[in-house]
Design a protein around this motif. Structure first.
Motif, mmCIF file in Angstrom:
data_model
loop_
_atom_site.group_PDB
_atom_site.id
_atom_site.type_symbol
_atom_site.label_atom_id
_atom_site.label_comp_id
_atom_site.label_asym_id
_atom_site.label_seq_id
_atom_site.Cartn_x
_atom_site.Cartn_y
_atom_site.Cartn_z
ATOM 1 N N LYS A 54 24.522 -10.061 -14.681
ATOM 2 C CA LYS A 54 24.719 -9.868 -13.244
ATOM 3 C C LYS A 54 23.906 -10.866 -12.420
ATOM 4 O O LYS A 54 24.049 -10.918 -11.200
ATOM 5 N N SER A 55 23.071 -11.658 -13.075
ATOM 6 C CA SER A 55 22.192 -12.595 -12.387
ATOM 7 C C SER A 55 22.539 -14.030 -12.762
ATOM 8 O O SER A 55 22.406 -14.431 -13.919
ATOM 9 N N ALA A 56 22.971 -14.821 -11.771
ATOM 10 C CA ALA A 56 23.294 -16.223 -12.025
ATOM 11 C C ALA A 56 22.064 -16.992 -12.498
ATOM 12 O O ALA A 56 22.151 -17.866 -13.365
ATOM 13 N N GLU A 57 20.909 -16.657 -11.950
ATOM 14 C CA GLU A 57 19.664 -17.318 -12.356
ATOM 15 C C GLU A 57 19.336 -17.017 -13.816
ATOM 16 O O GLU A 57 18.936 -17.908 -14.583
ATOM 17 N N SER A 58 19.513 -15.758 -14.215
ATOM 18 C CA SER A 58 19.252 -15.363 -15.594
ATOM 19 C C SER A 58 20.201 -16.066 -16.556
ATOM 20 O O SER A 58 19.810 -16.493 -17.651
ATOM 21 N N ILE A 59 21.455 -16.197 -16.153
ATOM 22 C CA ILE A 59 22.451 -16.882 -16.988
ATOM 23 C C ILE A 59 22.054 -18.337 -17.215
ATOM 24 O O ILE A 59 22.048 -18.829 -18.350
ATOM 25 N N GLN A 60 21.723 -19.041 -16.134
ATOM 26 C CA GLN A 60 21.347 -20.451 -16.262
ATOM 27 C C GLN A 60 20.099 -20.621 -17.119
ATOM 28 O O GLN A 60 20.008 -21.550 -17.932
ATOM 29 N N LYS A 61 19.145 -19.710 -16.965
ATOM 30 C CA LYS A 61 17.903 -19.791 -17.738
ATOM 31 C C LYS A 61 18.179 -19.611 -19.228
ATOM 32 O O LYS A 61 17.633 -20.347 -20.060
ATOM 33 N N ALA A 62 19.029 -18.630 -19.584
ATOM 34 C CA ALA A 62 19.328 -18.373 -20.998
ATOM 35 C C ALA A 62 20.088 -19.534 -21.629
ATOM 36 O O ALA A 62 19.781 -19.965 -22.754
ATOM 37 N N VAL A 63 21.073 -20.057 -20.915
ATOM 38 C CA VAL A 63 21.850 -21.189 -21.433
ATOM 39 C C VAL A 63 20.948 -22.403 -21.622
ATOM 40 O O VAL A 63 21.002 -23.081 -22.662
ATOM 41 N N SER A 64 20.089 -22.672 -20.655
ATOM 42 C CA SER A 64 19.163 -23.810 -20.757
ATOM 43 C C SER A 64 18.185 -23.626 -21.912
ATOM 44 O O SER A 64 17.836 -24.602 -22.595
ATOM 45 N N GLU A 65 17.755 -22.384 -22.132
ATOM 46 C CA GLU A 65 16.817 -22.111 -23.227
ATOM 47 C C GLU A 65 17.428 -22.442 -24.579
ATOM 48 O O GLU A 65 16.789 -23.085 -25.432
ATOM 49 N N VAL A 66 18.665 -22.023 -24.787
ATOM 50 C CA VAL A 66 19.322 -22.294 -26.071
ATOM 51 C C VAL A 66 19.553 -23.785 -26.258
ATOM 52 O O VAL A 66 19.283 -24.349 -27.333
ATOM 53 N N ILE A 67 20.020 -24.446 -25.216
ATOM 54 C CA ILE A 67 20.274 -25.884 -25.321
ATOM 55 C C ILE A 67 18.967 -26.639 -25.555
ATOM 56 O O ILE A 67 18.911 -27.596 -26.345
ATOM 57 N N SER A 68 17.904 -26.212 -24.901
ATOM 58 C CA SER A 68 16.600 -26.865 -25.079
ATOM 59 C C SER A 68 16.111 -26.737 -26.511
ATOM 60 O O SER A 68 15.563 -27.694 -27.082
ATOM 61 N N LYS A 69 16.315 -25.564 -27.114
ATOM 62 C CA LYS A 69 15.820 -25.323 -28.468
ATOM 63 C C LYS A 69 16.721 -25.921 -29.536
ATOM 64 O O LYS A 69 16.248 -26.398 -30.575
ATOM 65 N N GLU A 70 18.049 -25.871 -29.319
ATOM 66 C CA GLU A 70 18.991 -26.249 -30.369
ATOM 67 C C GLU A 70 19.766 -27.533 -30.083
ATOM 68 O O GLU A 70 20.422 -28.066 -30.965
ATOM 69 N N GLY A 71 19.720 -27.991 -28.835
ATOM 70 C CA GLY A 71 20.440 -29.218 -28.484
ATOM 71 C C GLY A 71 21.883 -29.009 -28.103
ATOM 72 O O GLY A 71 22.542 -29.945 -27.633
ATOM 73 N N LYS A 72 22.387 -27.795 -28.287
ATOM 74 C CA LYS A 72 23.794 -27.548 -27.967
ATOM 75 C C LYS A 72 24.096 -26.064 -28.032
ATOM 76 O O LYS A 72 23.316 -25.257 -28.558
ATOM 77 N N ILE A 73 25.238 -25.717 -27.471
ATOM 78 C CA ILE A 73 25.860 -24.409 -27.688
ATOM 79 C C ILE A 73 27.277 -24.688 -28.183
ATOM 80 O O ILE A 73 28.093 -25.274 -27.469
ATOM 81 N N SER A 74 27.542 -24.328 -29.413
ATOM 82 C CA SER A 74 28.852 -24.589 -30.008
ATOM 83 C C SER A 74 29.869 -23.515 -29.630
ATOM 84 O O SER A 74 31.045 -23.815 -29.396
ATOM 85 N N LYS A 112 31.218 -20.689 -16.684
ATOM 86 C CA LYS A 112 30.860 -21.775 -15.764
ATOM 87 C C LYS A 112 29.568 -22.464 -16.193
ATOM 88 O O LYS A 112 29.412 -23.680 -16.005
ATOM 89 N N ALA A 113 28.655 -21.699 -16.757
ATOM 90 C CA ALA A 113 27.365 -22.253 -17.159
ATOM 91 C C ALA A 113 27.463 -23.142 -18.401
ATOM 92 O O ALA A 113 26.729 -24.132 -18.517
ATOM 93 N N VAL A 114 28.339 -22.782 -19.350
ATOM 94 C CA VAL A 114 28.398 -23.556 -20.593
ATOM 95 C C VAL A 114 29.456 -24.655 -20.573
ATOM 96 O O VAL A 114 29.371 -25.609 -21.356
ATOM 97 N N LEU A 115 30.445 -24.552 -19.692
ATOM 98 C CA LEU A 115 31.535 -25.531 -19.710
ATOM 99 C C LEU A 115 31.075 -26.971 -19.488
ATOM 100 O O LEU A 115 31.540 -27.875 -20.201
ATOM 101 N N PRO A 116 30.167 -27.254 -18.534
ATOM 102 C CA PRO A 116 29.735 -28.651 -18.385
ATOM 103 C C PRO A 116 29.110 -29.208 -19.662
ATOM 104 O O PRO A 116 29.355 -30.367 -20.028
ATOM 105 N N HIS A 117 28.323 -28.381 -20.338
ATOM 106 C CA HIS A 117 27.696 -28.820 -21.589
ATOM 107 C C HIS A 117 28.750 -29.046 -22.667
ATOM 108 O O HIS A 117 28.714 -30.073 -23.373
ATOM 109 N N MET A 118 29.686 -28.127 -22.817
ATOM 110 C CA MET A 118 30.721 -28.280 -23.842
ATOM 111 C C MET A 118 31.616 -29.480 -23.549
ATOM 112 O O MET A 118 32.027 -30.197 -24.462
ATOM 113 N N ARG A 119 31.908 -29.692 -22.271
ATOM 114 C CA ARG A 119 32.735 -30.841 -21.905
ATOM 115 C C ARG A 119 32.021 -32.145 -22.247
ATOM 116 O O ARG A 119 32.628 -33.101 -22.746
ATOM 117 N N GLU A 120 30.704 -32.190 -22.006
ATOM 118 C CA GLU A 120 29.919 -33.387 -22.321
ATOM 119 C C GLU A 120 29.883 -33.657 -23.813
ATOM 120 O O GLU A 120 29.964 -34.816 -24.240
#
Length: 269
Positions: A54-74, A112-120
């Motif tokens: 329910k929180s856009a801020e929480s969503i962005q933080k979680a997505v960034s955390e995974v990408i920071s640790k793993e380099g991607k979200i498959s 919306k949060a993961v699509l830019p990363h997946m597109r890249e």
């Protein structure tokens, strides 16, 4: 094979936990989410991180955390959801907004949060967990049906919009499975003066009995694993009992009023 990193919303219990555990056992790197992961100190099936859909801020933080640790979200699996029952007329509006925030707006914002990363990265998979209930308007579960139906339609639209990006978007639609969804489901309060009291109570009893006698959610996990490993999965992937899947076929071929009569008979209404 490249390391596959999976992010599952609502991963601490039920279908989400079954999917995460199954994929972790298959060698995937799995991150599940929970609003309060500190409440699951003994959880060791896979990694749990904090996220409130329910929180856009929480969503962005979680997505960034995974990408920071793993380099991607498959793979993103939008599983977090909540149940709601009650007569349409007597369901409080704030509860209607809440269930749409969790079951529909949450998954949309996750995508919306993961699509830019997946597109890249030029590839990715998104699986939305809808419901067989989303294919039909069920009595006293109308708002739940509406949220899941809406998510299924967004899946169809987004598939076409992203077809040139190498991203696979699909859904899996479970029927009744043995989870703790009933414990967290919102039930609209019904007074003794309600015109719906008797039939709502009867329907609620039937719903709970269906969940209590339902299949193991590992069946949904197997379906998700199959989808992930298909080159071109179907848009809609129902998984449930024979009768539940058969009912979807009947809805396609029967006149509306005949199908409505079948539902009324099923719920003894």
């Amino acid at each position: 094979m490249d390391k596959q990193v999976v992010l599952i919303t609502g991963g601490s219990s039920g279908i989400g936990k079954s999917i995460g555990t199954y994929l972790a056992e298959k060698g995937y790197t799995v991150y599940g989410t929970a609003r309060n992961p500190q409440n699951y100190s003994d959880f060791n099936a896979f990694i749990l991180i904090q996220l409130d859909v329910k929180s856009a801020e929480s969503i962005q933080k979680a997505v960034s955390e995974v990408i920071s640790k793993e380099g991607k979200i498959s793979i993103l699996i939008n599983n977090a959801g909540v149940g709601i029952t009650g007569p349409v007329e007597e369901t409080p509006h704030e509860e209607i907004l809440n269930v749409f925030d969790i079951n529909f707006h949450g998954p949309v914002n996750m995508m919306k949060a993961v699509l830019p990363h997946m597109r890249e990265q030029g590839r990715g998979t998104i699986i939305n967990v809808t419901s067989i209930a989303g294919y039909m308007g069920l009595p006293y579960r109308g708002f739940y049906s509406a949220t899941k139906g809406a998510l299924g339609l967004i899946t169809e639209a987004l598939r076409m919009e992203t077809k040139d990006f190498g991203i696979t978007i699909t859904n899996v639609a479970p029927g009744d499975f043995a989870t703790n969804i009933a414990a967290g489901r919102y039930h609209s309060p019904i007074s003794g003066q309600s015109h719906y009291q008797e039939k709502y109570s009867k329907t609620l009893k039937s719903i709970n009995e269906d969940v209590d006698s339902a299949d193991d959610p590992v069946k949904v996990a197997r379906k998700v694993y199959k989808i992930i490993n298909q080159e071109s999965p179907k848009i809609h992937n129902p998984v449930g009992s024979f009768l539940q899947k058969f009912s979807l076929g009947l809805k396609k071929i029967l006149p509306d009023k005949v199908y409505e009569k079948l539902l009324l008979n099923h719920y003894k209404l």
